[in-house]
Design a protein around this motif. Structure first.
Motif, PDB file in Angstrom:
ATOM      1  N   THR A 144      -2.057  10.375   8.276  1.00 21.46           N
ATOM      2  CA  THR A 144      -2.065  10.098   9.700  1.00 21.46           C
ATOM      3  C   THR A 144      -0.676   9.669  10.159  1.00 21.46           C
ATOM      4  OG1 THR A 144      -3.202   8.856  11.435  1.00 21.46           O
ATOM      5  CG2 THR A 144      -2.679   7.673   9.412  1.00 21.46           C
ATOM      6  N   SER A 145      -0.439   9.683  11.465  1.00 20.46           N
ATOM      7  CA  SER A 145       0.853   9.218  11.978  1.00 20.46           C
ATOM      8  C   SER A 145       1.058   7.764  11.591  1.00 20.46           C
ATOM      9  CB  SER A 145       0.895   9.351  13.504  1.00 20.46           C
ATOM     10  OG  SER A 145       1.012  10.688  13.887  1.00 20.46           O
ATOM     11  N   THR A 146       2.272   7.458  11.157  1.00 21.26           N
ATOM     12  CA  THR A 146       2.574   6.111  10.706  1.00 21.26           C
ATOM     13  C   THR A 146       3.882   5.661  11.328  1.00 21.26           C
ATOM     14  OG1 THR A 146       2.786   4.721   8.736  1.00 21.26           O
ATOM     15  CG2 THR A 146       3.780   6.929   8.637  1.00 21.26           C
ATOM     16  N   ASN A 147       4.246   4.432  11.093  1.00 17.88           N
ATOM     17  CA  ASN A 147       5.488   3.897  11.629  1.00 17.88           C
ATOM     18  C   ASN A 147       6.604   4.059  10.601  1.00 17.88           C
ATOM     19  OD1 ASN A 147       4.087   2.948  13.973  1.00 17.88           O
ATOM     20  ND2 ASN A 147       3.399   1.171  12.798  1.00 17.88           N
ATOM     21  N   GLY A 148       7.818   4.277  11.092  1.00 20.32           N
ATOM     22  CA  GLY A 148       8.947   4.460  10.193  1.00 20.32           C
ATOM     23  C   GLY A 148       9.108   5.905   9.780  1.00 20.32           C
ATOM     24  N   SER A 149       9.811   6.120   8.676  1.00 17.00           N
ATOM     25  CA  SER A 149      10.112   7.473   8.217  1.00 17.00           C
ATOM     26  C   SER A 149       8.836   8.209   7.847  1.00 17.00           C
ATOM     27  CB  SER A 149      11.055   7.414   7.011  1.00 17.00           C
ATOM     28  OG  SER A 149      10.508   6.613   5.998  1.00 17.00           O
ATOM     29  N   GLY A 150       8.821   9.523   8.063  1.00 14.57           N
ATOM     30  CA  GLY A 150       7.619  10.322   7.854  1.00 14.57           C
ATOM     31  C   GLY A 150       7.200  10.408   6.401  1.00 14.57           C
ATOM     32  N   ALA A 151       5.915  10.721   6.190  1.00 13.98           N
ATOM     33  CA  ALA A 151       5.359  10.854   4.844  1.00 13.98           C
ATOM     34  C   ALA A 151       5.392  12.311   4.421  1.00 13.98           C
ATOM     35  CB  ALA A 151       3.930  10.330   4.812  1.00 13.98           C
ATOM     36  N   PHE A 152       6.012  12.583   3.258  1.00 20.81           N
ATOM     37  CA  PHE A 152       6.104  13.957   2.766  1.00 20.81           C
ATOM     38  C   PHE A 152       5.361  14.177   1.461  1.00 20.81           C
ATOM     39  CE2 PHE A 152       8.915  17.112   4.794  1.00 20.81           C
ATOM     40  CZ  PHE A 152       9.042  16.466   6.012  1.00 20.81           C
ATOM     41  N   GLY A 153       4.752  13.153   0.939  1.00 29.88           N
ATOM     42  CA  GLY A 153       3.927  13.301  -0.249  1.00 29.88           C
ATOM     43  C   GLY A 153       2.792  12.321  -0.202  1.00 29.88           C
ATOM     44  N   ALA A 154       3.073  11.182   0.431  1.00 29.44           N
ATOM     45  CA  ALA A 154       2.055  10.147   0.525  1.00 29.44           C
ATOM     46  C   ALA A 154       2.533   9.062   1.476  1.00 29.44           C
ATOM     47  CB  ALA A 154       1.765   9.542  -0.843  1.00 29.44           C
ATOM     48  N   SER A 155       1.595   8.243   1.893  1.00 34.09           N
ATOM     49  CA  SER A 155       1.903   7.003   2.592  1.00 34.09           C
ATOM     50  C   SER A 155       1.037   5.912   1.992  1.00 34.09           C
ATOM     51  CB  SER A 155       1.668   7.130   4.100  1.00 34.09           C
ATOM     52  OG  SER A 155       0.326   7.481   4.367  1.00 34.09           O
TER      53      SER A 155
END
Length: 724
Positions: A144-155
């Motif tokens: 899902t959309s998160t804060n900070g740098s984007g997730a490219f494998g996991a958050s």
């Protein structure tokens, strides 16, 4: 420190005694739900079309004996972990689906934790943070959309300790191999006057490390004040840590791996008499303090809001003894002694990072029947000063006390807005939508540590849409499909290695099935992650052990994840998971020996095709559990060239974990005894490494040379936690 621990112990005892006369009638379930609002904007629920795993405080507690948080997550699907010092204390790393930590988004109470410039996460800066985690959610893929740098494998989004309804306290001690020891103390006043709570933790962890001299001296704290009133929750938090770790990021070569796998070349030098010595302060010394303020408000059954503020202050250095350094590399002048011109010197240098990070998060949630909608914004501002100093030199030349030989600064502003919603179309179908806009302004000035001008002035505007659907087959089964796009900016290190580096883009497709009943749970998920200009690890590291990345053009990750839990009998359960995948660069072109070579389709570095884990759990009583944990990681390449010399061999390790909780009627509520034997069968394995290009040993030719980070053979940790 001993007096402080004694004082807090007495405080816990007095608070516990007082609480017997001041127990509140507040509904603790309501308090916990208010706590969850802190992370609602970045989390998904059980039926969401997002692939995820949830980890509770109870799950972490069983193995929380001093190792870093990534090591505690080692048995989740698609996860591979590593440790510089070899035993999980000090610098540790985590990869999910083969994607590096630089591409894994981390938030703490919704606040970004990734370092803003390097994009990495340094868990060593928050020692024993697992002891203050209420729960966490690991989302695989874009999520899902998160804060900070984007997730490219996991958050990984973390919720810290919830407000406690009752007063309580803990004293925990653990000891183990390599002189490892962990001590912490926790307390909570419970809700005073039905409204106020104060809680905290102090921790100290020390270890000599499996690798020679890879010592860790780690201290941390966590302090929380909370106010609760019906639908209002206000939290003020201060937490941080101070780590001093002897450097172990240089690894060893293949010959040394065979002859002395514990050898650590860091700090090695030759003194004037020709003897080999090691600099005793070849350390990383860093402090980090976080201050957060959260205000959660539930207005009615439909509306709730969250406001979060954060300030993070980080400062520290790493120290190195360097032999035969050229004066010119430090802006020093040649000197003449006894008629001889001196142009180089042995010296000790420190490279500093001093940074400030500010964050404002705001979100709102609306729920009404079939619709559950959230929207919000996040803004962050970062200033990082990079500079180096010489603290000793055999020949000081024209240097002065306090001189710096390089100075640079990075500034980054990050603004994002999002809206996401789940709409239950009918009893069977739920629709999910998520839109995010992200705006980044990144500038740098001054010199790098190599005294090279780094002038970056980049603006990025990213649109990240996501959509999905969940279909309820029946009350036990659902299937889902989702699509998500993510865009991500390069790091400071990416710009240092290539001024023309490009941002990366990912289109992520997920198709899954979940089945859940009392005795049997399984989830299966197929994913296709299609990248454009993915920033893949080259296998090369810089002089701080940080991986160097490069754009790879078109690439993809295609895989199947299966995660299950089977309650075979009342007392015995099996929890297996595995990931089978193929991870490819569609076309790899390298420069070798003055020519461009097209290698065609190659494997993406650090991306094993098969990863599996299993837990055999025997629980004869509710307070007694024995677990046998197994982890298999298939072979993987450390570069993108499919070179056999860059291959890491597969490994299979097993851990044994036992917990026993003794309920008492004395001053203690309970005593929790824990034991952990890591790598029971003494597997000599390597979980991480690097390559460098040798272009000098053979005239006219160059080739890859591997380096390795060996992991510990059989080792143990035992601990006891006294709960008040």
């Amino acid at each position: 420190m001993k007096n402080l621990f004694l004082f807090l112990t007495l405080l816990v005892l007095s608070v516990s005694a007082n609480a017997q006369q001041n127990q509140t009638q507040q509904d603790s379930t309501k308090v916990e739900k208010l706590d969850e609002v802190l992370v609602k904007a970045v989390r998904v629920n059980a039926t969401s079309p997002i692939t995820h795993s949830n980890v509770s405080k109870k799950d972490l507690e069983k193995r929380n004996l001093g190792q870093d948080l990534p090591i505690l997550l080692n048995y989740l699907p698609s996860v591979v972990t590593t440790s510089d010092a070899g035993a999980g204390v000090g610098y540790t790393g985590i990869r999910v689906r083969g994607v590096s930590a630089q591409s894994t988004n981390i938030t703490i109470n919704g606040i970004p934790y990734n370092d803003t410039e390097s994009l990495g996460t340094f868990w060593v800066d928050l020692p024993d943070f697992s002891s203050s985690v209420e729960n966490l959610q690991l989302q695989r893929g874009v999520g899902t959309s998160t804060n900070g740098s984007g997730a490219f494998g996991a958050s990984i989004n973390i919720l810290t300790d919830a407000v406690s309804n009752k007063a309580n306290g803990e004293i925990s001690n653990a000891f183990g191999s390599y002189n490892t020891r962990k001590h912490n103390i926790k307390f909570s006043t419970g809700l005073l006057n039905n409204h106020f709570e104060l809680s905290g933790r102090l921790s100290q962890i020390n270890s000599d490390g499996y690798i020679d001299r890879a010592t860790s001296d780690l201290k941390s704290y966590f302090l929380q004040g909370a106010y609760v009133n019906n639908g209002t929750l206000i939290k003020a938090l201060a937490f941080g840590g101070h780590e001093i770790t002897y450097q172990a990021w240089n690894g060893i070569d293949a010959a040394t791996l065979k002859s002395n796998r514990k050898f650590n070349p860091s700090g090695m030098y030759t003194d004037e008499s020709g003897a080999t010595r090691f600099h005793e302060d070849e350390v990383d010394n860093y402090k980090q303090d976080h201050y957060q303020l959260h205000w959660n408000e539930r207005y009615n059954n439909n509306w709730s809001t969250n406001l979060g503020l954060n300030y993070t202050y980080g400062r520290g250095y790493f120290e190195q003894y360097k032999e035969g350094e050229d004066f010119a590399d430090y802006d020093l002048e040649e000197i003449i002694i006894g008629g001889e011109t001196i142009s180089e010197t042995d010296l000790i240098r420190r490279r500093w990072l001093d940074n400030d990070f500010y964050v404002l998060n705001a979100s709102a949630n609306y729920r009404n029947g079939a619709l559950d909608m959230s929207f919000g914004t996040s803004f962050s501002s970062y200033i990082g000063d990079h500079f180096g100093e010489i603290i000793w030199a055999r020949y000081a030349s024209n240097s002065e006390i306090g001189d710096t030989y390089y100075n640079g600064q990075g500034k980054k502003k990050d603004f994002s807005i999002f809206t996401k919603a789940t709409y239950k179309l009918n009893d069977k179908v739920s629709l999910y939508g998520d839109l995010q806009m992200r705006f980044i302004d990144y500038t740098t000035t001054g010199l790098t540590s190599d005294r090279v001008n780094l002038l970056v002035d980049e603006n990025y505007n990213f649109f990240n849409p996501k959509a999905g659907v969940t279909y309820e087959l029946n009350e036990r089964n659902n299937v889902y499909f989702s699509y998500a796009r993510a865009n991500r900016e390069p790091s400071r290190g990416d710009f240092e290695s290539n001024p023309n580096i490009k941002p990366e883009q990912l289109n992520d497709f997920e198709l899954g099935w979940r089945h859940n009943n009392d005795e049997f749970r399984i989830s299966a998920n197929a994913y296709y992650m299609l990248y454009n200009e993915q920033l893949v690890l080259t296998g090369v590291i810089d002089n701080t052990g940080t991986p160097i990345r490069t754009n790879s053009g078109k690439s993809y990750r295609l895989g199947l994840e299966v995660d299950a839990s089977v309650q075979i009998t009342k007392h015995f359960a099996v929890q297996p998971n595995f990931t089978v995948s193929t991870n490819k660069n569609k076309k790899t072109i390298i420069s070798r020996d003055g020519a461009l070579i097209n290698l065609g389709k190659t494997s993406i570095s650090y991306s094993p095709d098969f990863v599996a884990a299993n837990a055999l759990i025997f629980q004869p009583k509710t307070n007694f559990q024995i677990s046998f944990l197994s982890k298999y990681v298939g072979e993987q390449f450390m570069s993108n060239t499919d070179s056999e010399t860059s291959k890491l061999e597969s490994y299979f390790v097993n851990d044994f974990n036992v917990t026993y909780e003794i309920k008492t009627n004395s001053i203690f509520k309970s005593i929790l005894l824990s034991g952990l034997i890591n790598n029971v069968f003494g597997e000599k394995y390597v979980s991480n490494g690097y390559v460098y290009i040798d272009s000098w040993s053979t005239p006219g030719a160059s080739f890859e040379v591997p380096g390795y980070y060996p992991q510990a053979t059989t080792n143990f940790l035992i601990g006891a936690t006294l709960k008040f």
